[in-house]
Design a protein around this motif. Structure first.
Motif, short mmCIF file in Angstrom:
data_model
loop_
_atom_site.label_atom_id
_atom_site.label_comp_id
_atom_site.label_asym_id
_atom_site.label_seq_id
_atom_site.Cartn_x
_atom_site.Cartn_y
_atom_site.Cartn_z
N LEU A 75 0.28 0.37 -12.93
CA LEU A 75 0.00 0.92 -14.26
C LEU A 75 -1.44 1.36 -14.39
N LEU A 76 -2.36 0.63 -13.76
CA LEU A 76 -3.77 1.05 -13.76
C LEU A 76 -3.92 2.39 -13.04
N ALA A 80 0.82 -1.22 0.00
CA ALA A 80 0.00 0.00 0.00
C ALA A 80 0.85 1.28 0.00
N PRO A 81 1.95 1.35 0.77
CA PRO A 81 2.76 2.58 0.71
C PRO A 81 3.32 2.86 -0.68
N PHE A 82 3.65 1.80 -1.42
CA PHE A 82 4.16 1.99 -2.78
C PHE A 82 3.04 2.41 -3.73
N PHE A 135 1.31 -6.57 -8.96
CA PHE A 135 1.63 -5.28 -8.35
C PHE A 135 1.91 -4.25 -9.44
N LEU A 136 2.70 -4.63 -10.45
CA LEU A 136 3.01 -3.73 -11.55
C LEU A 136 1.74 -3.36 -12.33
N LEU A 137 0.86 -4.34 -12.52
CA LEU A 137 -0.40 -4.07 -13.22
C LEU A 137 -1.24 -3.06 -12.45
N VAL A 189 8.08 5.10 -14.17
CA VAL A 189 9.40 4.83 -13.60
C VAL A 189 9.27 4.54 -12.11
N ALA A 190 8.44 5.33 -11.41
CA ALA A 190 8.22 5.11 -9.98
C ALA A 190 7.60 3.74 -9.73
N ALA A 191 6.70 3.30 -10.61
CA ALA A 191 6.09 1.97 -10.46
C ALA A 191 7.14 0.87 -10.63
#
Length: 197
Positions: free
Chosen positions: A109-110, A50-52, A104-106, A70-72
């Protein structure tokens, strides 16, 4: 600054640029990492991230979509490398950590694309609202040193180019219109004088 200008500065264009982007990432990524470290979660990926997610969301709002992507990617890398129980023996297929990282990456990106969609929608509708407030005609505006034109019924504005070039072209256009009017007037006067003769 009007309320519309304030909203446009936050929703149409990301408010942080240049050195502020680097400063934001330098400060906020460690903060998200520390908050994640204080959470007592069993899994490396998932609800413990959640923090990310907040970091990516704020990056999308403050920095724009490219910096947020890039942050993701950085968030996924930090989460997997620091918090994965199997980070050094991660298998490419069938590993829950791998699929968790992809999920997590998906999600990230969403988040980024949702913010970008809202930003573009706000830009489009705020420009259309400003178009409707006028009676008719083309409306010129400046944003970030670029000249834009919009008109009633246009779904989105058209970028004309840098302000200095567009200003020069407009002066040239006005001069050509005035020259055309003078030439047309002289031609009409000649025809009138020939008709009288």
């Amino acid at each position: 600054m009007t309320r519309a200008d304030l909203l446009r500065s936050w929703f149409v264009l990301p408010p942080l640029r240049g050195k502020w982007v680097i400063l934001w990432i330098i400060i906020s990524l460690p903060v998200a990492t520390v908050i994640r470290s204080l959470m007592h979660c069993q899994s490396a990926i998932g609800e413990c991230c959640a923090p990310f997610f907040v970091f990516v969301l704020l990056s999308a709002i403050l920095l724009g979509s490219r910096a947020a992507i890039v942050a993701a990617l950085v968030s996924v890398a930090v989460s997997v490398l620091l918090y994965s129980q199997e980070a050094h023996q991660m298998r490419m297929a069938g590993d829950s950590e791998f699929w968790g990282a992809m999920l997590f990456l998906l999600y990230c990106l969403l988040i980024v694309f949702t913010v970008e969609f809202v930003r573009r929608s706000f830009a489009r509708f705020s420009r259309l609202a400003s178009v409707k407030e006028t009676s008719s005609g083309v409306i010129f505006s400046l944003e970030g040193g670029q000249a834009w034109a919009s008109w009633p019924g246009s779904p989105s504005p058209v970028r004309l180019g840098p302000e200095s070039e567009v200003t020069e072209m407009m002066h040239d256009f006005i001069a050509q219109v005035e020259l055309g009017k003078r030439m047309a007037k002289r031609a009409a006067e000649r025809q009138t004088s020939l008709a009288r003769a």
